[in-house]
Scaffold this motif. Structure first.
Motif, PDB file in Angstrom:
ATOM      1  N   ALA A 126      27.550  52.104   5.839  1.00 12.11           N
ATOM      2  CA  ALA A 126      27.225  51.267   6.982  1.00 12.11           C
ATOM      3  C   ALA A 126      27.333  49.783   6.649  1.00 12.11           C
ATOM      4  O   ALA A 126      27.836  48.982   7.442  1.00 12.11           O
ATOM      5  CB  ALA A 126      25.833  51.605   7.497  1.00 12.11           C
ATOM      6  N   GLU A 127      26.831  49.390   5.465  1.00 10.27           N
ATOM      7  CA  GLU A 127      26.869  47.982   5.089  1.00 10.27           C
ATOM      8  C   GLU A 127      28.300  47.470   4.954  1.00 10.27           C
ATOM      9  O   GLU A 127      28.599  46.316   5.270  1.00 10.27           O
ATOM     10  CB  GLU A 127      26.104  47.753   3.788  1.00 10.27           C
ATOM     11  N   ASP A 128      29.205  48.326   4.483  1.00  8.98           N
ATOM     12  CA  ASP A 128      30.613  47.934   4.359  1.00  8.98           C
ATOM     13  C   ASP A 128      31.212  47.649   5.733  1.00  8.98           C
ATOM     14  O   ASP A 128      31.938  46.668   5.919  1.00  8.98           O
ATOM     15  CB  ASP A 128      31.411  49.033   3.661  1.00  8.98           C
ATOM     16  N   TYR A 129      30.919  48.521   6.713  1.00  3.73           N
ATOM     17  CA  TYR A 129      31.459  48.313   8.051  1.00  3.73           C
ATOM     18  C   TYR A 129      30.804  47.105   8.730  1.00  3.73           C
ATOM     19  O   TYR A 129      31.458  46.371   9.481  1.00  3.73           O
ATOM     20  CB  TYR A 129      31.263  49.571   8.901  1.00  3.73           C
ATOM     21  N   LEU A 130      29.519  46.907   8.464  1.00  2.00           N
ATOM     22  CA  LEU A 130      28.842  45.748   9.022  1.00  2.00           C
ATOM     23  C   LEU A 130      29.448  44.459   8.451  1.00  2.00           C
ATOM     24  O   LEU A 130      29.676  43.484   9.184  1.00  2.00           O
ATOM     25  CB  LEU A 130      27.343  45.820   8.723  1.00  2.00           C
ATOM     26  N   GLU A 131      29.722  44.469   7.176  1.00  2.00           N
ATOM     27  CA  GLU A 131      30.362  43.304   6.543  1.00  2.00           C
ATOM     28  C   GLU A 131      31.749  43.072   7.141  1.00  2.00           C
ATOM     29  O   GLU A 131      32.153  41.928   7.356  1.00  2.00           O
ATOM     30  CB  GLU A 131      30.465  43.528   5.032  1.00  2.00           C
ATOM     31  N   PHE A 132      32.474  44.171   7.393  1.00  2.00           N
ATOM     32  CA  PHE A 132      33.795  44.071   8.029  1.00  2.00           C
ATOM     33  C   PHE A 132      33.692  43.407   9.397  1.00  2.00           C
ATOM     34  O   PHE A 132      34.488  42.510   9.733  1.00  2.00           O
ATOM     35  CB  PHE A 132      34.400  45.469   8.147  1.00  2.00           C
ATOM     36  N   LEU A 133      32.708  43.800  10.202  1.00  2.00           N
ATOM     37  CA  LEU A 133      32.537  43.195  11.528  1.00  2.00           C
ATOM     38  C   LEU A 133      32.245  41.709  11.415  1.00  2.00           C
ATOM     39  O   LEU A 133      32.841  40.889  12.124  1.00  2.00           O
ATOM     40  CB  LEU A 133      31.406  43.903  12.285  1.00  2.00           C
ATOM     41  N   TYR A 134      31.336  41.344  10.535  1.00  2.00           N
ATOM     42  CA  TYR A 134      30.972  39.931  10.418  1.00  2.00           C
ATOM     43  C   TYR A 134      32.085  39.096   9.772  1.00  2.00           C
ATOM     44  O   TYR A 134      32.181  37.891  10.015  1.00  2.00           O
ATOM     45  CB  TYR A 134      29.665  39.789   9.634  1.00  2.00           C
ATOM     46  N   GLN A 135      32.931  39.718   8.999  1.00  2.00           N
ATOM     47  CA  GLN A 135      34.034  38.979   8.381  1.00  2.00           C
ATOM     48  C   GLN A 135      35.018  38.472   9.433  1.00  2.00           C
ATOM     49  O   GLN A 135      35.561  37.369   9.316  1.00  2.00           O
ATOM     50  CB  GLN A 135      34.765  39.883   7.378  1.00  2.00           C
ATOM     51  N   TYR A 136      35.258  39.264  10.478  1.00  2.00           N
ATOM     52  CA  TYR A 136      36.273  38.915  11.471  1.00  2.00           C
ATOM     53  C   TYR A 136      35.690  38.616  12.850  1.00  2.00           C
ATOM     54  O   TYR A 136      36.432  38.393  13.799  1.00  2.00           O
ATOM     55  CB  TYR A 136      37.291  40.048  11.588  1.00  2.00           C
ATOM     56  N   MET A 137      34.396  38.602  12.967  1.00  2.00           N
ATOM     57  CA  MET A 137      33.744  38.424  14.260  1.00  2.00           C
ATOM     58  C   MET A 137      33.926  36.998  14.785  1.00  2.00           C
ATOM     59  O   MET A 137      33.715  36.033  14.056  1.00  2.00           O
ATOM     60  CB  MET A 137      32.254  38.740  14.107  1.00  2.00           C
ATOM     61  N   PRO A 138      34.310  36.817  16.060  1.00  2.00           N
ATOM     62  CA  PRO A 138      34.400  35.459  16.621  1.00  2.00           C
ATOM     63  C   PRO A 138      33.017  34.827  16.742  1.00  2.00           C
ATOM     64  O   PRO A 138      31.996  35.521  16.833  1.00  2.00           O
ATOM     65  CB  PRO A 138      35.034  35.682  17.998  1.00  2.00           C
ATOM     66  N   LEU A 139      32.990  33.504  16.724  1.00  2.00           N
ATOM     67  CA  LEU A 139      31.730  32.772  16.705  1.00  2.00           C
ATOM     68  C   LEU A 139      30.768  33.197  17.818  1.00  2.00           C
ATOM     69  O   LEU A 139      29.577  33.420  17.539  1.00  2.00           O
ATOM     70  CB  LEU A 139      32.010  31.266  16.776  1.00  2.00           C
ATOM     71  N   PRO A 140      31.179  33.314  19.082  1.00  2.00           N
ATOM     72  CA  PRO A 140      30.216  33.708  20.120  1.00  2.00           C
ATOM     73  C   PRO A 140      29.574  35.065  19.874  1.00  2.00           C
ATOM     74  O   PRO A 140      28.413  35.277  20.225  1.00  2.00           O
ATOM     75  CB  PRO A 140      31.066  33.713  21.401  1.00  2.00           C
ATOM     76  N   ASP A 141      30.317  35.996  19.261  1.00  2.00           N
ATOM     77  CA  ASP A 141      29.719  37.302  18.975  1.00  2.00           C
ATOM     78  C   ASP A 141      28.702  37.215  17.851  1.00  2.00           C
ATOM     79  O   ASP A 141      27.751  38.009  17.784  1.00  2.00           O
ATOM     80  CB  ASP A 141      30.813  38.313  18.618  1.00  2.00           C
TER      81      ASP A 141
END
Length: 817
Positions: free
Chosen positions: A25-40
């Motif tokens: 889960a932490e790996d996927y969460l890190e993946f989301l935050y790595q590419y997440m746009p600023l408003p998200d």
């Protein structure tokens, strides 16, 4: 070939990756935050994303196909929450519990079909504004435009662990509109389907033929994606890929851009533009390399290649498939003051997959049941305008301290806002003082600034900015407290941006974080100004940021000492002396548009959709000084467009230009036959009769239509918009359904204003449709299908499938008879 390649690569990835058993889960969460746009990052909590990741992994564990999905497809097409530019919600959890019992015993392909049936049970097509509703809001409303339907279906498929992505054609080439649908990964390959429009099998939709005529179909993939598809663009947040090869014959066009001295122009922006809605719309944009080179794979039709750098432009028309390469020289190839350009779209191609009669009958039966379920839910909605949100609106009105101003507030927000606005937002904007001045209602009371998701911001900003005493002071506050996130493109064309999709950041997030992009700062300024009771806006036509003071609008120019009064404008009047016999009052977005040329690029002026030559432009509109482009176009029935471009400057004098509406000199010809003695079942008289008995002698129109069908819905609304023209013609228009089931599923109340000359019926035994197809040698089954014919069995015009402005095209044919 492309699907086979995708299948082999996906199998290889799945086998070698071992389905990433070690990824947690932490790996996927890190993946989301790595590419997440600023408003998200700023508008949603970490707990929200943690919950969505946990649900993704739960679906992977519990659904029977969980171990079939390769890691790449799971990571990029299941885990991400965002589909488009919608407000994010808790739909993954809701949908998982609703869908799991319906699909867990099915194959992966059948599960995709079943999820789409569930979506159709809850939502049908209806056009709306550009803001994309969240999936749950769409379900509560029970309808959505194609972008909302496809967002819903992608979210629903991902909720049960099926990789899914939204596919867009930015604009059609053969008709004025765009469309979105869904691709789902099942059993080793990507397949497409129309969202909320279930078919018996995959890779089938009403848009098959339209897609075969498209110039570009693409999708944005969350993160840095390394799949087999061609990359159109790469950003810090997503990878845009080209999937046109899945639908249409394509070819590659290589573009070389030179500077005015003939040297390669590195870093030039190249826009690939197609004609649609009376403008040349940018469907893709790339940057040139150190050799001045870039390229694109596209459908085999006509485009404008528009290159720009350092304020200079170069423009060339190309025919993809015929022209393999084009060289554009900045300055030398700039648009002339006036030119005529013919634009030809790709021709239709491809074959539909085979559907048996039994499959079609069963699918139709299910559609009828699903329609009845949705209609029963819709019947519980007491007020049409408040669909799915009536309890919130009713409570707000009941508790409002000033009923008059509460009603005025409901009157200034958008129609879509009424369907999904939340109670705390309404209460944040309620006032006790009566003020019915239009400026106050639209630019102070109204919480909506642009296409942002509405949140309660007025009360907190009013308190937090209490020391800001004037609009000028607010400008200074923004300059000192808000940092702009820079957006720039490197030499390899990579777009560096914390928000490349230009999502709208919430005003309170901007205040809290102290950083945003230019659009976010503009929305914040307007929101803050309105919170402090100062009228402000983003200009609806040209996008300027403005506030209102002492009877005038003032431009906001950050970085200056003070905002200045809006720049002096000049009047542009459009003449139309050489009136076309078929277009008596040209319409904005249909027949003509105006764009400003800024730094060598086009910026469309967004006048209201109902704007016309006589009502808005004959007496003149005000324009800022600068350079502009007037584009006109006449679309032929076969999709070809005759365009005319006028480049002009607005300086210290008013200006008069003339609209040039080009027409084809080709005469209407007899192109087929239809027996006027064919029998249909008349729905009004509940009796069988011949076409001839219904229409009498002379010309008439026959249309084969489908219920709850986006192309048919568009067509009927286009016909309603041309009601007077058809009634003046006085001849009958016979609209036939394919069978009784289709007729029963159609709701005529949704299409007010249709011509009184329409006759409704059922194509008895399918003979009318069969004869049209055979005699006109039509290979497609696409609906709607319209023919203009006469009682002597002659057909002079046929139009099939998805066609915008069909009413106008039919009238053009009629007037030539």
């Amino acid at each position: 070939m492309n699907r086979l390649l995708t299948f082999l690569i996906c199998c290889l990835v799945g086998a070698t990756a071992g389905f990433a058993q070690g990824v947690g889960a932490e790996d996927y969460l890190e993946f989301l935050y790595q590419y997440m746009p600023l408003p998200d990052r700023t508008d949603y909590t970490r707990a929200f994303y943690e919950r969505n990741v946990a649900l993704s992994l739960q679906a992977r564990r519990e659904m029977p196909w969980g171990d079939q999905v390769p890691e790449r497809e799971f990571r990029h097409f299941v885990v991400p929450v965002r589909v488009n530019n919608e407000h994010l919600d808790n739909s993954r959890e809701v949908f998982y519990h609703a869908l799991k019992p319906r699909v867990e015993g099915l194959s992966m392909s059948d599960a995709v079909l079943e999820v789409n049936h569930w979506c159709h049970e809850h939502v049908t097509y209806r056009p709306s504004d550009a803001r994309t509703s969240s999936p749950l809001a769409t379900v509560r409303t029970a309808y959505g435009r194609c972008g909302e339907e496809s967002t819903l279906l992608v979210a629903a498929l991902r909720s049960v662990g099926i990789p899914a992505r939204q596919v867009y054609t930015p604009r059609w080439a053969h008709t004025d509109d765009n469309h979105a649908w869904v691709e789902a990964w099942a059993d080793g390959a990507w397949h497409f389907l129309g969202a909320c429009e279930p078919e018996p099998i995959l890779d089938l939709g009403w848009f098959n033929e339209s897609a075969s005529r498209a110039m570009l179909m693409h999708t944005k993939v969350f993160g840095r994606y390394d799949g087999p598809e061609e990359v159109v663009s790469q950003t810090d947040c997503y990878t845009e890929i080209n999937v046109t090869n899945n639908y249409a014959p394509t070819a590659r066009i290589d573009v070389y851009v030179n500077d005015p001295q003939g040297h390669p122009a590195e870093g030039a922006l190249v826009e690939f533009k197609l004609y649609n809605y009376a403008e040349f719309y940018t469907m893709a944009m790339k940057a040139t390399d150190n050799k001045g080179h870039t390229w694109l794979t596209a459908g085999r039709g006509d485009l404008l290649v528009w290159a720009s750098k350092d304020g200079q432009m170069g423009v060339r028309r190309v025919s993809v498939g015929k022209d393999a390469m084009v060289t554009v020289t900045l300055g030398k190839d700039a648009l002339p003051e006036a030119c005529a350009i013919d634009v030809t779209p790709p021709t239709a191609s491809g074959q539909l997959p085979v559907v048996s009669d039994e499959q079609r009958q069963e699918n139709n039966r299910r559609l009828a049941v699903e329609d009845s379920i949705r209609h029963a839910y819709e019947a519980t909605m007491p007020v049409e305008a408040w669909r799915g949100n009536h309890k919130t609106i009713q409570r707000f009105l009941k508790e409002a301290p000033n009923k008059l101003m509460a009603e005025r507030l409901l009157g200034v927000i958008s129609e879509k806002d009424l369907r999904d606005i939340e109670l705390d937002v309404l209460k944040d904007n309620q006032v006790s003082k009566v003020d019915t001045n239009d400026i106050y209602l639209r630019y102070v009371l109204n919480p909506r600034v642009e296409n942002e998701w509405l949140t309660p911001y007025k009360a907190p900003l009013r308190q937090l900015l209490a020391d800001v005493t004037s609009p000028s002071a607010l400008i200074k506050w923004c300059e000192q407290n808000i940092t702009l996130e820079r957006e720039w493109r490197s030499d390899d064309g990579y777009l560096h941006s914390s928000n490349p999709q230009h999502l709208r950041m919430e005003p309170m997030s901007v205040f809290r974080e102290g950083k945003t992009d230019e659009l976010g700062r503009n929305i914040f300024f307007v929101s803050a100004a309105r919170s402090l009771s100062w009228p402000a806006r983003i200009n609806e036509v040209d996008g300027r940021l403005q506030y209102y003071q002492k009877g005038h609008w003032h431009d906001v120019n950050f970085g200056k000492q003070q905002a200045k009064a809006a720049a002096p404008t000049r009047k542009l009047s459009l003449g139309y002396n050489l009136k076309s016999p078929y277009i008596d009052d040209p319409k904005y977005y249909i027949h003509f548009t105006l764009s400003r040329i800024v730094d060598g690029r086009l910026q469309l002026l967004t006048y209201p959709e109902e704007a016309t030559w006589s009502s808005d432009f004959e007496k003149g509109v005000q324009l800022e000084p600068g350079e502009y482009l007037l584009t006109t176009g006449t679309r032929m029935a076969n999709g070809k467009v005759l365009t005319h471009l006028t480049r002009f400057k607005v300086d210290k004098y008013d200006k008069l230009l003339f609209l040039t509406m080009r027409e084809s000199e080709e005469d209407v010809q007899v192109i087929g036959s239809l027996n006027a003695e064919n029998i249909y079942h008349d729905l009004v008289e509940d009796a069988d009769k011949s076409l001839l008995a219904a229409v009498g002698r002379g010309y008439y129109i026959v249309g084969i239509v489908a219920p709850n069908h986006e192309p048919t819905n568009h067509t009927l609304r286009d016909i309603a918009a041309c009601r007077q023209g058809f009634e003046d013609w006085g001849r009958k228009m016979v609209l036939l359904f394919e069978n009784e089931d289709a007729a029963q599923r159609f709701n005529r109340d949704e299409f007010a204003g249709l011509p009184s000359t329409i006759v409704w019926g059922i194509d008895k035994d399918g003979k009318v449709l069969q004869e049209i197809r055979e005699n006109m040698k039509l290979t497609s089954n696409a609906l709607p299908l319209f023919v203009v014919c006469d009682s002597f069995n002659r057909v002079v015009h046929v139009q099939q499938g998805y066609t915008i402005n069909l009413g106008e095209q039919l009238l053009k044919v009629i007037k030539k008879l």
